[in-house]
Design an enzyme around this catalytic site. Structure first.
Site, PDB file in Angstrom:
ATOM      1  N   CYS A  54      14.899   1.955  -3.880  1.00  0.00           N
ATOM      2  CA  CYS A  54      15.353   0.553  -3.840  1.00  0.00           C
ATOM      3  C   CYS A  54      16.286   0.210  -5.001  1.00  0.00           C
ATOM      4  O   CYS A  54      17.127  -0.676  -4.875  1.00  0.00           O
ATOM      5  CB  CYS A  54      14.157  -0.408  -3.935  1.00  0.00           C
ATOM      6  SG  CYS A  54      12.599   0.209  -3.344  1.00  0.00           S
ATOM      7  N   ASP A  86       6.588  -1.539  -4.413  1.00  0.00           N
ATOM      8  CA  ASP A  86       5.364  -1.671  -3.622  1.00  0.00           C
ATOM      9  C   ASP A  86       4.990  -0.406  -2.863  1.00  0.00           C
ATOM     10  O   ASP A  86       3.815  -0.064  -2.744  1.00  0.00           O
ATOM     11  CB  ASP A  86       5.506  -2.835  -2.639  1.00  0.00           C
ATOM     12  CG  ASP A  86       5.529  -4.180  -3.353  1.00  0.00           C
ATOM     13  OD1 ASP A  86       5.568  -4.178  -4.594  1.00  0.00           O
ATOM     14  OD2 ASP A  86       5.516  -5.213  -2.681  1.00  0.00           O
ATOM     15  N   CYS A 127      14.167  -4.327  -4.902  1.00  0.00           N
ATOM     16  CA  CYS A 127      12.809  -4.151  -4.397  1.00  0.00           C
ATOM     17  C   CYS A 127      12.081  -5.492  -4.316  1.00  0.00           C
ATOM     18  O   CYS A 127      12.379  -6.418  -5.063  1.00  0.00           O
ATOM     19  CB  CYS A 127      12.045  -3.176  -5.297  1.00  0.00           C
ATOM     20  SG  CYS A 127      10.566  -2.529  -4.515  1.00  0.00           S
ATOM     21  N   ASP A 128      11.087  -5.538  -3.448  1.00  0.00           N
ATOM     22  CA  ASP A 128      10.424  -6.763  -2.990  1.00  0.00           C
ATOM     23  C   ASP A 128      10.370  -7.926  -3.983  1.00  0.00           C
ATOM     24  O   ASP A 128      10.951  -8.974  -3.763  1.00  0.00           O
ATOM     25  CB  ASP A 128       8.992  -6.431  -2.559  1.00  0.00           C
ATOM     26  CG  ASP A 128       8.977  -5.492  -1.364  1.00  0.00           C
ATOM     27  OD1 ASP A 128      10.054  -5.081  -0.920  1.00  0.00           O
ATOM     28  OD2 ASP A 128       7.894  -5.172  -0.881  1.00  0.00           O
ATOM     29  N   LYS A 129       9.619  -7.788  -5.070  1.00  0.00           N
ATOM     30  CA  LYS A 129       9.380  -8.933  -5.965  1.00  0.00           C
ATOM     31  C   LYS A 129      10.553  -9.223  -6.872  1.00  0.00           C
ATOM     32  O   LYS A 129      10.636 -10.288  -7.487  1.00  0.00           O
ATOM     33  CB  LYS A 129       8.119  -8.695  -6.822  1.00  0.00           C
ATOM     34  CG  LYS A 129       6.874  -8.344  -6.018  1.00  0.00           C
ATOM     35  CD  LYS A 129       6.582  -9.341  -4.922  1.00  0.00           C
ATOM     36  CE  LYS A 129       5.556  -8.833  -3.951  1.00  0.00           C
ATOM     37  NZ  LYS A 129       5.934  -7.673  -3.148  1.00  0.00           N
ATOM     38  N   CYS A 199      13.409  -0.640   1.604  1.00  0.00           N
ATOM     39  CA  CYS A 199      12.840  -0.304   2.914  1.00  0.00           C
ATOM     40  C   CYS A 199      13.604  -1.002   4.045  1.00  0.00           C
ATOM     41  O   CYS A 199      13.916  -2.190   3.962  1.00  0.00           O
ATOM     42  CB  CYS A 199      11.367  -0.683   2.966  1.00  0.00           C
ATOM     43  SG  CYS A 199      10.367   0.240   1.772  1.00  0.00           S
ATOM     44  N   GLU A 449      -1.249  -6.121  -1.793  1.00  0.00           N
ATOM     45  CA  GLU A 449      -0.898  -5.935  -0.387  1.00  0.00           C
ATOM     46  C   GLU A 449      -1.823  -4.885   0.223  1.00  0.00           C
ATOM     47  O   GLU A 449      -2.326  -4.009  -0.468  1.00  0.00           O
ATOM     48  CB  GLU A 449       0.550  -5.463  -0.248  1.00  0.00           C
ATOM     49  CG  GLU A 449       1.554  -6.518  -0.627  1.00  0.00           C
ATOM     50  CD  GLU A 449       2.986  -6.052  -0.428  1.00  0.00           C
ATOM     51  OE1 GLU A 449       3.198  -4.855  -0.150  1.00  0.00           O
ATOM     52  OE2 GLU A 449       3.888  -6.883  -0.557  1.00  0.00           O
ATOM     53  N   SER A 475       1.943  -6.426   3.174  1.00  0.00           N
ATOM     54  CA  SER A 475       3.318  -5.974   3.084  1.00  0.00           C
ATOM     55  C   SER A 475       4.103  -6.605   4.224  1.00  0.00           C
ATOM     56  O   SER A 475       3.559  -6.885   5.289  1.00  0.00           O
ATOM     57  CB  SER A 475       3.358  -4.455   3.208  1.00  0.00           C
ATOM     58  OG  SER A 475       4.668  -4.018   3.459  1.00  0.00           O
TER      59      SER A 475
END
Length: 572
Positions: A54, A86, A127-129, A199, A449, A475
């Site tokens: 990521c 994650d 990435c996610d956060k 992702c 998650e 997730s």
């Protein structure tokens, strides 16, 4: 050539006047000229690291941002902050660090800008956060800011089909139930992630990337291009130029992020069947601008929004396909045509959403995105729930689900590890509702998650034969009948803490209800006997987070936000 009056900018505190000679000398040590120091300082922050794919393409893109800033008469100052990825943190104690990293990212970007008195900010995240973390810091600081996503990963190919990392998580479940061999699982893991980028399905990173455009903090089309493609550098360069235009016009994040733009953001999450994590991040962003826009406010938008994007995990396609089909602007345009998007919201282009979408046309030669009047389903892919088991609310992702109601008996676990072990060893039966509690923001701490557990359930072919309820979260890659964000959480004595094995629970995603068949009197009696559990961490960051974190339905904030703000950084 635009002229900026540094006497009105934060960087005057580190660059103007005889008494700032020591500060200027540090800049000269880094090969800046007197002309460079006389220009506005623009922070260029990326979440580059080698933790996961990521993030590895972000430093390259940050260089393009810097070129854009320099070309528009600003002086870029690059810095990095952390991420917790994650996919690697999943399924063990490392996941406790994930949500907390959002706060560390926001706080560290804030401190860097404050400490060095930067005048504007461009954030590159993968990435996610890291996406909501950087957006939160922008709104908190309120200096002119532009966000840019680092881009998604290319899809893997296996047996003639596009695959993502979720196929590997579900492959673990298939392997444990004897549906595939160890050799097949190995082939999956070797093929799933072929490039740099986040992702590829409509998981949290791509959901929040769509949000960045819908909320107005990112340039149109910048969310779509996959990470490995050099076309991303064009958007990075333009983002650097755009932030200087915002500085010139004094357009700030709080002019852009408003209640209406938060509603636009919630709309695109619903229309894409996006991650339930958005219902955590949008209230956290609202906290930064001093308004209440909680889980159930988000859910109201979800309920009235058509589901238009056929994206994994509930659908067929990945982020690259959406980009090739027409991208976020095309989806925003059809939503606007249907009356679902506020067109009068300001954006980082310096123009309104309506103006940005004026020349966007719908591509009828693609199958990824539907028009607003031809939806996959008439309401969004995510539903809010309330009832005696979740007085503060809960959330369930219904995109791709065949059934929207579930009644079953509780099977209670006080940690994710215990639940995963039971699932892995098939110590549950059809009709069970697996309860995972003490995993909320405070109780975890960190609100983990549950993809390892949900992936294993789905891989075993039980995705709609059992349900799962947690005060933790899921997730964006999770599918199946999974209810998260249940509040109040178990750690503070919420009803989920009072459940016993065998209690009958009714979940109705059509009506938006979640109830346990216990009377008020029974719940009161159980609460009297309930005792708080001791937190697993007595020191360090996780302990500190548990002391300050608020409830999930408000976005798990760790500070009071703008409503208690005394002085806005941008005005120092």
């Amino acid at each position: 050539m635009p002229r900026f009056n540094k006497k009105k900018l934060p960087s005057r505190h580190t660059s103007l006047g005889p008494d700032k000679a020591p500060q200027r000398s540090f800049y000269y040590a880094m090969k800046l000229t007197e002309k460079d120091v006389a220009k506005p300082f623009v922070g260029v922050v990326s979440t580059w690291n080698e933790a996961a794919p990521c993030n590895i393409a972000l430093m390259r893109q940050a260089q393009s941002v810097k070129k854009g800033v320099s070309a528009s008469h600003g002086t870029p100052r690059e810095f990095c902050t952390i991420t917790v990825t994650d996919g690697i943190a999943m399924g063990h104690e490392g996941m406790k660090s994930s949500l907390i990293s959002r706060e560390v990212i926001a706080d560290s970007a804030e401190l860097t800008v404050r400490g060095h008195c930067y005048d504007a900010l461009v954030g590159v995240a993968g990435c996610d956060k890291s996406l909501p973390g950087l957006m939160m810091s922008m709104v908190r600081l309120n200096v002119p800011s532009v966000f840019i996503y680092g881009g998604s990963i290319l899809p893997g190919r296996y047996n003639g089909k596009d695959i993502t990392v979720v196929d590997v998580f579900e492959g673990v479940g298939k392997y444990s139930s004897g549906k595939i061999s160890a050799k097949d699982l190995r082939k999956l893991e070797l093929k799933a992630c072929p490039s740099a980028g986040a992702c590829g399905g409509q998981f949290t990173a791509n959901t929040m990337a769509c949000v960045s455009e819908a909320i107005g903090l990112a340039l149109p089309y910048s969310a779509g291009t996959p990470a490995p493609y050099e076309e991303r550098d064009k958007y990075a360069y333009q983002s650097g130029k755009a932030v200087m235009n915002l500085l010139k016009k004094n357009i700030r994040p709080r002019d852009i992020v408003t209640r209406k733009s938060l509603e636009n953001a919630a709309t695109i999450v619903a229309a894409t069947g996006g991650s339930t994590n958005a219902a955590l991040h949008l209230p956290a962003l609202a906290n930064e601008i001093g308004i209440k826009f909680d889980l159930m406010d988000v859910a109201k938008i979800f309920k009235k929004t058509p589901y238009l994007a056929d994206l994994k995990p509930g659908g067929k396609y990945v982020a690259k396909d959406m980009w090739m089909a027409g991208g976020v602007p095309m989806l925003l345009k059809t939503l606007y045509d249907g009356g679902f998007i506020h067109g009068n919201c300001m954006t980082v282009t310096g123009r309104t959403m309506k103006e940005n979408l004026k020349n966007v046309k719908f591509n009828l030669k693609q199958k990824v995105l539907r028009k607003y009047n031809n939806p996959l389903s008439p309401d969004g892919g995510v539903v809010g729930l309330k009832g005696n088991l979740a007085p503060d609310g809960a959330i369930v992702k219904v995109a791709g689900l065949k059934r929207l109601q579930f009644t079953g008996r509780a099977r209670c676990f006080d940690t994710e590890e215990a639940a995963y072990s039971a699932v892995k060893n098939k110590k549950y039966k059809d009709g069970d509702i697996i309860i995972i509690r003490y995993e909320g923001p405070k109780g975890g701490p960190g609100m983990r998650e549950m993809l390892s557990t949900t992936g294993a359930i789905y891989g075993q072919g039980k995705g709609e034969k059992v349900a799962l309820i947690t005060d933790g979260r899921f997730s964006g890659a999770t599918r199946g009948f999974c209810v998260g964000h249940v509040g109040p959480e178990a750690a503070v004595g919420g009803p989920i803490a009072l459940l016993k094995n065998g209690d009958v629970i009714d979940i109705d995603a059509k009506k938006g209800t979640i109830n346990v068949r216990l009377s008020k009197k029974q719940l009161v009696a159980r609460r009297k006997k309930w005792r708080p559990r001791k937190i697993n961490f007595g020191s360090g960051t996780l302990w500190k987070y548990a002391q300050t974190v608020g409830p999930a339905y408000l976005g798990a904030p760790t500070h009071p936000g703008k409503k208690n703000e005394v002085k806005c950084y941008a005005d120092i």
